[in-house]
Design an enzyme around this catalytic site. Structure first.
Site, short mmCIF file in Angstrom:
data_model
loop_
_atom_site.label_atom_id
_atom_site.label_comp_id
_atom_site.label_asym_id
_atom_site.label_seq_id
_atom_site.Cartn_x
_atom_site.Cartn_y
_atom_site.Cartn_z
N SER A 177 0.87 -1.18 0.00
CA SER A 177 0.00 0.00 0.00
C SER A 177 0.90 1.23 0.00
CB SER A 177 -0.94 -0.01 1.21
OG SER A 177 -0.20 -0.19 2.40
N GLU B 130 1.35 5.55 0.67
CA GLU B 130 0.84 6.75 1.34
C GLU B 130 1.29 8.01 0.59
OE1 GLU B 130 0.80 6.80 5.65
OE2 GLU B 130 1.70 8.79 5.59
N ASP C 198 -1.14 15.25 16.32
CA ASP C 198 -0.15 15.92 17.17
C ASP C 198 -0.74 17.19 17.76
OD1 ASP C 198 2.18 14.28 17.00
OD2 ASP C 198 2.36 14.88 14.90
N PHE D 134 12.81 14.89 10.53
CA PHE D 134 11.37 14.68 10.64
C PHE D 134 11.05 13.41 11.45
CE2 PHE D 134 7.64 12.59 8.64
CZ PHE D 134 6.67 13.49 9.07
N HIS E 181 3.59 -1.08 3.87
CA HIS E 181 3.03 0.24 3.59
C HIS E 181 4.19 1.19 3.32
CE1 HIS E 181 -0.05 3.36 3.81
NE2 HIS E 181 0.79 4.09 4.53
P1 FAD Z 1 -2.52 7.27 19.65
O1 FAD Z 1 -2.17 5.96 19.08
O2 FAD Z 1 -3.90 7.50 20.06
O3 FAD Z 1 -1.61 7.56 20.88
C1 FAD Z 1 -0.20 7.48 20.74
C2 FAD Z 1 0.43 7.24 22.08
O4 FAD Z 1 0.35 8.38 22.88
C3 FAD Z 1 -0.23 6.13 22.81
O5 FAD Z 1 0.51 4.98 22.66
C4 FAD Z 1 -0.39 6.59 24.22
O6 FAD Z 1 0.41 5.81 25.08
C5 FAD Z 1 0.04 8.01 24.18
N1 FAD Z 1 -1.08 8.81 24.62
C6 FAD Z 1 -2.14 9.20 23.88
N2 FAD Z 1 -2.96 9.94 24.62
C7 FAD Z 1 -2.39 10.01 25.82
C8 FAD Z 1 -2.75 10.64 27.02
N3 FAD Z 1 -3.88 11.33 27.13
N4 FAD Z 1 -1.90 10.52 28.08
C9 FAD Z 1 -0.74 9.81 28.00
N5 FAD Z 1 -0.36 9.21 26.87
C10 FAD Z 1 -1.17 9.29 25.83
N6 FAD Z 1 -0.52 12.88 11.91
C11 FAD Z 1 -1.28 13.77 11.23
O7 FAD Z 1 -1.44 14.92 11.68
N7 FAD Z 1 -1.87 13.45 10.03
C12 FAD Z 1 -1.77 12.22 9.50
O8 FAD Z 1 -2.32 11.96 8.43
C13 FAD Z 1 -0.98 11.24 10.19
N8 FAD Z 1 -0.85 9.98 9.71
C14 FAD Z 1 -0.14 9.04 10.43
C15 FAD Z 1 -0.08 7.73 9.95
C16 FAD Z 1 0.63 6.76 10.66
C17 FAD Z 1 0.68 5.34 10.11
C18 FAD Z 1 1.32 7.11 11.86
C19 FAD Z 1 2.13 6.08 12.60
C20 FAD Z 1 1.25 8.41 12.34
C21 FAD Z 1 0.51 9.39 11.65
N9 FAD Z 1 0.39 10.70 12.13
C22 FAD Z 1 -0.36 11.62 11.42
C23 FAD Z 1 1.10 11.11 13.35
C24 FAD Z 1 0.21 11.00 14.60
O9 FAD Z 1 -0.84 11.93 14.47
C25 FAD Z 1 1.07 11.33 15.80
O10 FAD Z 1 2.03 10.35 16.03
C26 FAD Z 1 0.29 11.64 17.08
O11 FAD Z 1 1.19 12.18 18.05
C27 FAD Z 1 -0.38 10.46 17.72
O12 FAD Z 1 -1.54 10.11 17.08
P2 FAD Z 1 -1.98 8.56 17.14
O13 FAD Z 1 -3.32 8.37 16.61
O14 FAD Z 1 -0.90 7.74 16.61
O15 FAD Z 1 -2.05 8.45 18.73
#
Ligand code: FAD
Length: 299
Positions: free
Chosen positions: A16, A18, A110, A221, A271
């Protein structure tokens, strides 16, 4: 883990790709040239990122809708919880569903104040990625939801247990697949996978592979996002700052080596973070055995 004998014709892995939504007309042309080149490799899906803080919402949407209308590809739209109330996020999901999108990559996102600062959810927003996953799956059970995974743990996670708690919450909420943050040491991926499986999480965890053609920029990055860039990798790009052509060849060789080793150890899905470039990822896919329009060769 099953060792695949490279001499034995075997099933090709799934790939896949991205992309990120283009900002300018020139970037738009580059993206669509890239899609045209990569589409004949028949990827399982192609995903389009969502800019930090929702900054590319309309561009992500436009790219996804064009993919649906003009190609036979299956698009996956990234979506984050950042900076918006639930109602706005729900509208985005509804628009995608109405357009025919059936795959969303659901993320927390983020902090708008920058990576490394405290994440403060919008007061009326989704607080966690698991909440977003649950909402999408409850409203639209026909939408397939992918989430993130972190072989080196997310920088905000206190430890691996906490990190895998988050992944487990996302899976319990209905996620059916995870894509990893980029990593360069395959052992990190396999150690992480062991922890994930030990917790009873059985969804596919696709390794996220990034060919580092612009090494300096990419290193800055990915390091911010918590990925370790090993010294051996930096050494391979040493002295190539002004030699883009050799950097490209080195980046392709390194990433091709990484995926071939993963494939030999039984990994069946990859991916690719394409950075909207076709050449490196096309070459790596070719080495995996992919040929345009289904004339595949087993690697
Ligand atoms: P989650 O998986 O929900 O959380 C990540 C970690 O943070 C968890 O393991 C948890 O332990 C910790 N955590 C979360 N909330 C809390 C809390 N309240 N207190 C303590 N710890 C906490 N970013 C973008 O802006 N746009 C994108 O399109 C994008 N695509 C991505 C695609 C992939 C495959 C990946 C790996 C990352 C991507 N990101 C993107 C980056 C991502 O948004 C960041 O890494 C962000 O910081 C975490 O989002 P997440 O959904 O991975 O977090």
């Amino acid at each position: 883990m099953t060792e695949i004998n490279p001499a034995t014709p075997t099933k090709l892995p799934n790939i896949s790709f991205e992309f990120f939504p283009p900002k300018t007309e020139e970037m738009d042309r580059t993206l669509w040239d890239t899609i045209e080149r990569l589409a004949p490799l028949n990827p399982s899906f192609v995903s389009v990122t969502y800019g930090a803080g929702g900054s590319t919402r309309e561009r992500t949407h436009a790219t996804i809708v064009r993919l649906l209308k003009e190609t036979a590809l299956t698009p996956a739209a990234h979506l984050t919880c950042v900076g918006a109330p639930k109602s706005e996020i729900d509208d985005v999901v509804t628009r995608y569903h109405e357009a025919g999108v059936r795959h969303i990559v659901a993320l927390r996102g983020d902090p708008t104040t920058g990576i490394g600062t405290e994440y403060i959810p919008h007061p009326d927003g989704y607080k966690t990625s698991a909440d977003l996953v649950a909402s999408i799956r409850n409203r639209y059970p026909d939408i397939d939801v992918t989430v993130s995974a972190y072989p080196e743990k997310h920088p905000e996670s206190a430890d691996f247990d906490a990190d895998i708690d988050t992944l487990k919450a996302k899976v319990d909420a209905g996620a059916t697949r995870a894509i990893t943050q980029v990593f360069f040491d395959n052992d990190l991926y396999f150690r992480y996978l062991d922890k994930v499986r030990a917790r009873g999480i059985d969804i596919p965890v696709l390794p996220g592979i990034m060919p580092m053609h612009n090494f300096k920029q990419a290193r800055a990055f990915v390091t911010r996002a918590g990925t370790t860039v090993p010294d051996w990798l930096a050494a391979k790009f040493d002295g190539l700052d002004n030699d883009a052509e050799t950097r490209k060849l080195v980046a392709t060789t390194v990433a091709a080596g990484q995926v071939q080793k993963l494939a030999k150890q039984g990994v069946s899905d990859f991916h690719f973070y394409t950075m909207n470039r076709a050449d490196l990822v096309f070459a790596i896919s070719h080495l995996l055995g992919f040929r345009p329009n289904g004339a595949q060769k087993a690697a």
